[in-house]
Design a protein around this motif. Structure first.
Motif, PDB file in Angstrom:
ATOM      1  N   LEU A  71       0.822  -1.362   0.204  1.00 54.35           N
ATOM      2  CA  LEU A  71       0.011   0.216   0.069  1.00 54.35           C
ATOM      3  C   LEU A  71       0.729   1.255   0.216  1.00 54.35           C
ATOM      4  CD1 LEU A  71      -2.917  -0.891   2.254  1.00 54.35           C
ATOM      5  CD2 LEU A  71      -2.742  -0.640  -0.296  1.00 54.35           C
ATOM      6  N   PRO A  72       1.879   1.354   0.887  1.00 54.21           N
ATOM      7  CA  PRO A  72       2.587   2.687   0.670  1.00 54.21           C
ATOM      8  C   PRO A  72       3.291   2.860  -0.487  1.00 54.21           C
ATOM      9  CG  PRO A  72       3.116   1.377   3.077  1.00 54.21           C
ATOM     10  CD  PRO A  72       2.493   0.563   2.092  1.00 54.21           C
ATOM     11  N   VAL A  73       3.967   1.640  -1.207  1.00 49.55           N
ATOM     12  CA  VAL A  73       4.345   1.821  -2.601  1.00 49.55           C
ATOM     13  C   VAL A  73       3.465   2.085  -3.480  1.00 49.55           C
ATOM     14  CG1 VAL A  73       5.518   0.789  -4.335  1.00 49.55           C
ATOM     15  CG2 VAL A  73       6.291   0.126  -1.958  1.00 49.55           C
ATOM     16  N   PHE A  74       2.221   1.565  -3.562  1.00 54.93           N
ATOM     17  CA  PHE A  74       1.329   1.986  -4.525  1.00 54.93           C
ATOM     18  C   PHE A  74       0.895   3.352  -4.350  1.00 54.93           C
ATOM     19  CE2 PHE A  74      -3.138   1.954  -5.550  1.00 54.93           C
ATOM     20  CZ  PHE A  74      -3.176   1.693  -6.965  1.00 54.93           C
ATOM     21  N   ILE A  75       0.499   3.895  -3.251  1.00 52.19           N
ATOM     22  CA  ILE A  75       0.287   5.185  -3.211  1.00 52.19           C
ATOM     23  C   ILE A  75       1.224   6.253  -3.512  1.00 52.19           C
ATOM     24  CG2 ILE A  75      -0.403   7.088  -1.257  1.00 52.19           C
ATOM     25  CD1 ILE A  75      -1.755   4.516   0.475  1.00 52.19           C
ATOM     26  N   ALA A  76       2.399   5.778  -3.165  1.00 52.91           N
ATOM     27  CA  ALA A  76       3.563   6.744  -3.604  1.00 52.91           C
ATOM     28  C   ALA A  76       3.692   6.802  -5.090  1.00 52.91           C
ATOM     29  CB  ALA A  76       4.865   6.372  -2.850  1.00 52.91           C
ATOM     30  N   ARG A  77       3.742   5.548  -5.485  1.00 50.16           N
ATOM     31  CA  ARG A  77       3.899   5.331  -7.103  1.00 50.16           C
ATOM     32  C   ARG A  77       2.879   6.011  -8.072  1.00 50.16           C
ATOM     33  NH1 ARG A  77       5.915  -0.075 -10.313  1.00 50.16           N
ATOM     34  NH2 ARG A  77       6.484   1.012 -12.205  1.00 50.16           N
ATOM     35  N   PHE A  78       1.750   5.744  -7.633  1.00 48.82           N
ATOM     36  CA  PHE A  78       0.528   6.158  -8.760  1.00 48.82           C
ATOM     37  C   PHE A  78      -0.267   7.295  -8.028  1.00 48.82           C
ATOM     38  CE2 PHE A  78       1.406   1.673  -9.128  1.00 48.82           C
ATOM     39  CZ  PHE A  78       1.533   1.593 -10.649  1.00 48.82           C
ATOM     40  N   PHE A  79      -0.080   7.977  -6.855  1.00 53.07           N
ATOM     41  CA  PHE A  79      -0.775   8.889  -6.559  1.00 53.07           C
ATOM     42  C   PHE A  79       0.204  10.156  -6.116  1.00 53.07           C
ATOM     43  CE2 PHE A  79      -3.706   5.208  -6.136  1.00 53.07           C
ATOM     44  CZ  PHE A  79      -4.832   5.840  -6.677  1.00 53.07           C
ATOM     45  N   LEU A  80       0.742  10.112  -5.105  1.00 52.32           N
ATOM     46  CA  LEU A  80       1.322  11.063  -4.399  1.00 52.32           C
ATOM     47  C   LEU A  80       2.675  11.524  -5.027  1.00 52.32           C
ATOM     48  CD1 LEU A  80       0.698  10.759  -0.647  1.00 52.32           C
ATOM     49  CD2 LEU A  80      -0.583  11.919  -2.458  1.00 52.32           C
ATOM     50  N   PHE A  81       3.409  10.644  -5.470  1.00 50.14           N
ATOM     51  CA  PHE A  81       4.829  10.662  -6.218  1.00 50.14           C
ATOM     52  C   PHE A  81       5.036   9.951  -7.297  1.00 50.14           C
ATOM     53  CE2 PHE A  81       4.957  10.675  -1.462  1.00 50.14           C
ATOM     54  CZ  PHE A  81       5.096  12.129  -1.135  1.00 50.14           C
ATOM     55  N   ALA A  82       4.234  10.243  -8.289  1.00 50.38           N
ATOM     56  CA  ALA A  82       3.949   9.316  -9.467  1.00 50.38           C
ATOM     57  C   ALA A  82       5.185   9.453 -10.441  1.00 50.38           C
ATOM     58  CB  ALA A  82       2.935   9.586 -10.584  1.00 50.38           C
ATOM     59  N   ASN A  83       5.882  10.574 -10.322  1.00 49.57           N
ATOM     60  CA  ASN A  83       7.063  10.726 -11.135  1.00 49.57           C
ATOM     61  C   ASN A  83       8.398  10.183 -10.449  1.00 49.57           C
ATOM     62  OD1 ASN A  83       5.426  12.170 -13.319  1.00 49.57           O
ATOM     63  ND2 ASN A  83       5.521  13.928 -12.213  1.00 49.57           N
ATOM     64  N   SER A  84       8.441   9.734  -9.546  1.00 50.25           N
ATOM     65  CA  SER A  84       9.698   9.352  -8.762  1.00 50.25           C
ATOM     66  C   SER A  84       9.907   7.991  -8.422  1.00 50.25           C
ATOM     67  CB  SER A  84      10.021  10.093  -7.782  1.00 50.25           C
ATOM     68  OG  SER A  84      11.233   9.721  -7.069  1.00 50.25           O
ATOM     69  N   GLU A  85      10.340   7.161  -9.488  1.00 49.04           N
ATOM     70  CA  GLU A  85      10.435   5.619  -9.254  1.00 49.04           C
ATOM     71  C   GLU A  85      11.498   5.407  -7.963  1.00 49.04           C
ATOM     72  OE1 GLU A  85      12.261   1.508 -11.448  1.00 49.04           O
ATOM     73  OE2 GLU A  85      13.373   3.628 -11.865  1.00 49.04           O
ATOM     74  N   LEU A  86      12.407   6.243  -7.928  1.00 49.52           N
ATOM     75  CA  LEU A  86      13.480   6.390  -6.822  1.00 49.52           C
ATOM     76  C   LEU A  86      12.793   6.054  -5.435  1.00 49.52           C
ATOM     77  CD1 LEU A  86      16.205   6.133  -5.486  1.00 49.52           C
ATOM     78  CD2 LEU A  86      16.308   8.575  -5.949  1.00 49.52           C
ATOM     79  N   PHE A  87      12.011   7.328  -5.013  1.00 50.66           N
ATOM     80  CA  PHE A  87      11.017   7.419  -4.123  1.00 50.66           C
ATOM     81  C   PHE A  87      10.294   6.348  -3.947  1.00 50.66           C
ATOM     82  CE2 PHE A  87       7.902   8.919  -1.277  1.00 50.66           C
ATOM     83  CZ  PHE A  87       8.577   9.755  -0.129  1.00 50.66           C
ATOM     84  N   ALA A  88       9.567   5.678  -4.797  1.00 51.96           N
ATOM     85  CA  ALA A  88       8.829   4.723  -4.691  1.00 51.96           C
ATOM     86  C   ALA A  88       9.579   3.195  -4.094  1.00 51.96           C
ATOM     87  CB  ALA A  88       7.955   4.052  -5.948  1.00 51.96           C
ATOM     88  N   VAL A  89      10.963   3.186  -4.443  1.00 51.32           N
ATOM     89  CA  VAL A  89      11.722   2.217  -4.123  1.00 51.32           C
ATOM     90  C   VAL A  89      12.132   2.443  -2.689  1.00 51.32           C
ATOM     91  CG1 VAL A  89      14.128   1.442  -4.288  1.00 51.32           C
ATOM     92  CG2 VAL A  89      12.704   1.612  -6.558  1.00 51.32           C
TER      93      VAL A  89
END
Length: 199
Positions: A71-89
């Protein structure tokens, strides 16, 4: 990047760590009157729930442990920080770290497999699919969860080394090393042919 943006990123990492640290397997067992720390392997993970309470409660615990990585990865990657793969990682890694070093458990925890799998479900579903297949085949043939977990994690690492981005290469290596370290006692038992098999 402004100070406000830095604060938002940092706050989300803290939240991801807290979510990852929620000891669902331990709480599921406590709900049934069992303290996993004093039963079976003493590990507060879904495998020990299975040995203690059976498949039904192990599936519940495993699902919840996986969701706190996903869930944290999904929210970060597709909603809040969609342009940052590094941050999702980073979010996925922090959630996994929370699972193995939980403030709710005096900075102890599980072995990181289910939460790591949940994180990879959000980061790279194809890699997780490869890992799951290897995990399932190994478990079916050997009935040894630790061996299946190590082989599954190693297959994800190989997959990412071959075709993943640099960020996925790094996080899959770190995840593999963490899982390997958390299974060090299991590895010793495997080498002595003393590791318990699932019934």
């Amino acid at each position: 990047m402004s100070f406000q943006n830095i604060l938002v990123y940092f706050s989300f990492l803290i939240i991801s760590y807290i979510v990852g640290s929620l000891p669902f397997s331990h709480w599921v067992a406590l709900f049934k009157g069992c303290d996993l720390r004093k039963i079976g392997s003493g590990n507060v993970g879904a495998t020990n729930v299975y040995r203690t309470l059976g498949l039904k409660y192990a599936l519940i615990a495993g699902f919840l442990d996986a969701m706190k990585g996903f869930l944290p990865v999904f929210i970060a990657r597709f909603f809040l920080f969609a342009n940052s793969e590094l941050f999702a990682v980073l979010v996925g890694f922090v959630a996994m770290f929370g699972h193995i070093s939980s403030p709710f458990m005096k900075f102890k925890g599980g072995k990181g497999v289910a939460t790591g799998a949940g994180a990879f479900l959000g980061l790279d579903p194809a890699a997780l699919s490869v890992g799951f297949i290897v995990w399932f085949i190994t478990l079916k043939r050997t009935r040894i969860m630790s061996l299946a977990s190590i082989f599954g994690a190693s297959s994800i690492l190989i997959y990412e080394i071959l075709i993943g981005s640099i960020y996925m290469k790094v996080v899959s290596l770190l995840a593999f090393l963490i899982i390997l370290f958390r299974h060090k006692d299991n590895i010793r038992r495997l080498l002595r042919n003393e590791e318990l098999r699932l019934k």
